[in-house]
Design a protein around this motif. Sequence first.
Motif, PDB file in Angstrom:
ATOM      1  N   THR A 167       0.823  -1.205   0.000  1.00  0.00           N
ATOM      2  CA  THR A 167       0.000   0.000   0.000  1.00  0.00           C
ATOM      3  C   THR A 167       0.865   1.266   0.000  1.00  0.00           C
ATOM      4  OG1 THR A 167      -0.085   0.176   2.411  1.00  0.00           O
ATOM      5  CG2 THR A 167      -1.749  -1.235   1.343  1.00  0.00           C
ATOM      6  N   SER A 168       0.213   2.387  -0.254  1.00  0.00           N
ATOM      7  CA  SER A 168       0.927   3.670  -0.238  1.00  0.00           C
ATOM      8  C   SER A 168       1.508   3.947   1.139  1.00  0.00           C
ATOM      9  CB  SER A 168      -0.021   4.796  -0.660  1.00  0.00           C
ATOM     10  OG  SER A 168      -0.402   4.647  -2.021  1.00  0.00           O
ATOM     11  N   PRO A 201       0.854   8.543 -10.920  1.00  0.00           N
ATOM     12  CA  PRO A 201       1.474   7.225 -10.744  1.00  0.00           C
ATOM     13  C   PRO A 201       2.061   6.666 -12.041  1.00  0.00           C
ATOM     14  CG  PRO A 201      -0.697   7.298  -9.717  1.00  0.00           C
ATOM     15  CD  PRO A 201      -0.566   8.544 -10.545  1.00  0.00           C
ATOM     16  N   ALA A 203       2.758   3.865 -14.813  1.00  0.00           N
ATOM     17  CA  ALA A 203       1.882   2.847 -15.397  1.00  0.00           C
ATOM     18  C   ALA A 203       2.137   1.480 -14.795  1.00  0.00           C
ATOM     19  CB  ALA A 203       2.075   2.794 -16.909  1.00  0.00           C
ATOM     20  N   PRO A 206       0.664  -0.817  -9.243  1.00  0.00           N
ATOM     21  CA  PRO A 206      -0.627  -1.496  -9.082  1.00  0.00           C
ATOM     22  C   PRO A 206      -1.728  -0.487  -8.771  1.00  0.00           C
ATOM     23  CG  PRO A 206       1.096  -2.637  -7.862  1.00  0.00           C
ATOM     24  CD  PRO A 206       1.682  -1.344  -8.318  1.00  0.00           C
ATOM     25  N   GLU A 207      -2.942  -0.838  -9.121  1.00  0.00           N
ATOM     26  CA  GLU A 207      -4.065   0.063  -8.901  1.00  0.00           C
ATOM     27  C   GLU A 207      -4.165   0.436  -7.412  1.00  0.00           C
ATOM     28  OE1 GLU A 207      -8.899   0.325  -9.716  1.00  0.00           O
ATOM     29  OE2 GLU A 207      -7.750  -1.441 -10.359  1.00  0.00           O
ATOM     30  N   GLY A 208      -4.300   1.726  -7.157  1.00  0.00           N
ATOM     31  CA  GLY A 208      -4.438   2.213  -5.793  1.00  0.00           C
ATOM     32  C   GLY A 208      -3.130   2.558  -5.104  1.00  0.00           C
ATOM     33  N   SER A 210       0.176   4.770  -4.884  1.00  0.00           N
ATOM     34  CA  SER A 210       0.798   6.009  -5.338  1.00  0.00           C
ATOM     35  C   SER A 210       2.302   5.776  -5.454  1.00  0.00           C
ATOM     36  CB  SER A 210       0.504   7.129  -4.338  1.00  0.00           C
ATOM     37  OG  SER A 210       1.067   8.340  -4.768  1.00  0.00           O
ATOM     38  N   ASN A 232       8.225   0.440  -7.767  1.00  0.00           N
ATOM     39  CA  ASN A 232       7.970  -0.417  -8.935  1.00  0.00           C
ATOM     40  C   ASN A 232       8.715   0.130 -10.145  1.00  0.00           C
ATOM     41  OD1 ASN A 232       5.681  -2.576  -8.334  1.00  0.00           O
ATOM     42  ND2 ASN A 232       5.125  -0.700  -7.239  1.00  0.00           N
TER      43      ASN A 232
END
Length: 343
Positions: A167-168, A201, A203, A206-208, A210, A232
Amino acid sequence: MRDGTLGVAVIGTGRMGSDHVRRIDEVISGARVAAVVDLDGERAKGVAALVDGCAAYTDPAAAMAADDVDAVIIASPGPAHEAALLEAFARDLPVLCEKPLTPDAASALRVVEAETRLGHRRVQVGFMRRFDAEFGQLKAVLDGGGLGRTLMLHCTHRNASTPPGFTSRMTINDSVVHEADVTRWLLGQEITAVTVLRPAPSAAAPEGLSDPQLVLFETSGGAVVDVEIFVNCGFGYQVRCEAVGEHGTARAGDAHGLYVNAAGRWGGEIAQDYVVRFKDAYDREVQAWVDATRRGGVIGPSAWDGYAAAAVCEAGVRAQESGGRTAVTLAERPDLYRAADRS
């Protein structure tokens, strides 16, 4: 200690714990793995089977009570650290605790207070960059004063990818926590405020999540620190820190290894994770802990350092969520840590 050899219980047999078991068994002198602990009993038995004379447990307290356990390495998930640390204090056992000391400032402060009641240090926190050769050289340069007062630090922290569920908040609590400690250690100053800037963000994020982010620290000595955290990036694991002084600059973390010219190309290899990049630092960290413990002492990052890093991370998460500058609030530092917290 049996024959002068430190009997160590390793709590947690995930990637870091298993690597410490291997390290003590194969690399470190003066210590042996007497016990391993994991809630997954079969996994604990599997790791214990690799080391002669090593017992497997599912309960940390039971392992610490064993006659041949003289010290503890805590490598379990962060939420389990406080209970294990307090159990070690109850038995007055030396501890090497992987970061985080605990997941939040309130619980970290409880650990500091419990250790203070003992009247002597028992904890070394696993901020391994303090034992990295390049970062050690950078520290020596800054302490030497040749660059004058340090005005800024430029930090880079990149991971090839993140595991599922990252997570962020974890970019601060699991990654930037290292820059929080490095900043305090290199400069000998506390971090007083945190700001987090979040560009669009990547590309690859992952979704969600930051990713990347730019984290800004302000310090009690007037320095400003910027941290690029990019978890990432896709190409490898990189950690760098450049100090900008009044009279020059110095940078650690380029990690120049074998450099090859062939087939019309030049270059080298980029480590893919922290276990590879900081392998030597982990070796030095654990050996230093074993040596100090056998002498009856404690060196390295203290429980106070773990608490201060947790407080910085809490402010960082609030800054993430608010988008504004967030002050860092610290309790008063106990006398126990005033002389030793820069070791």
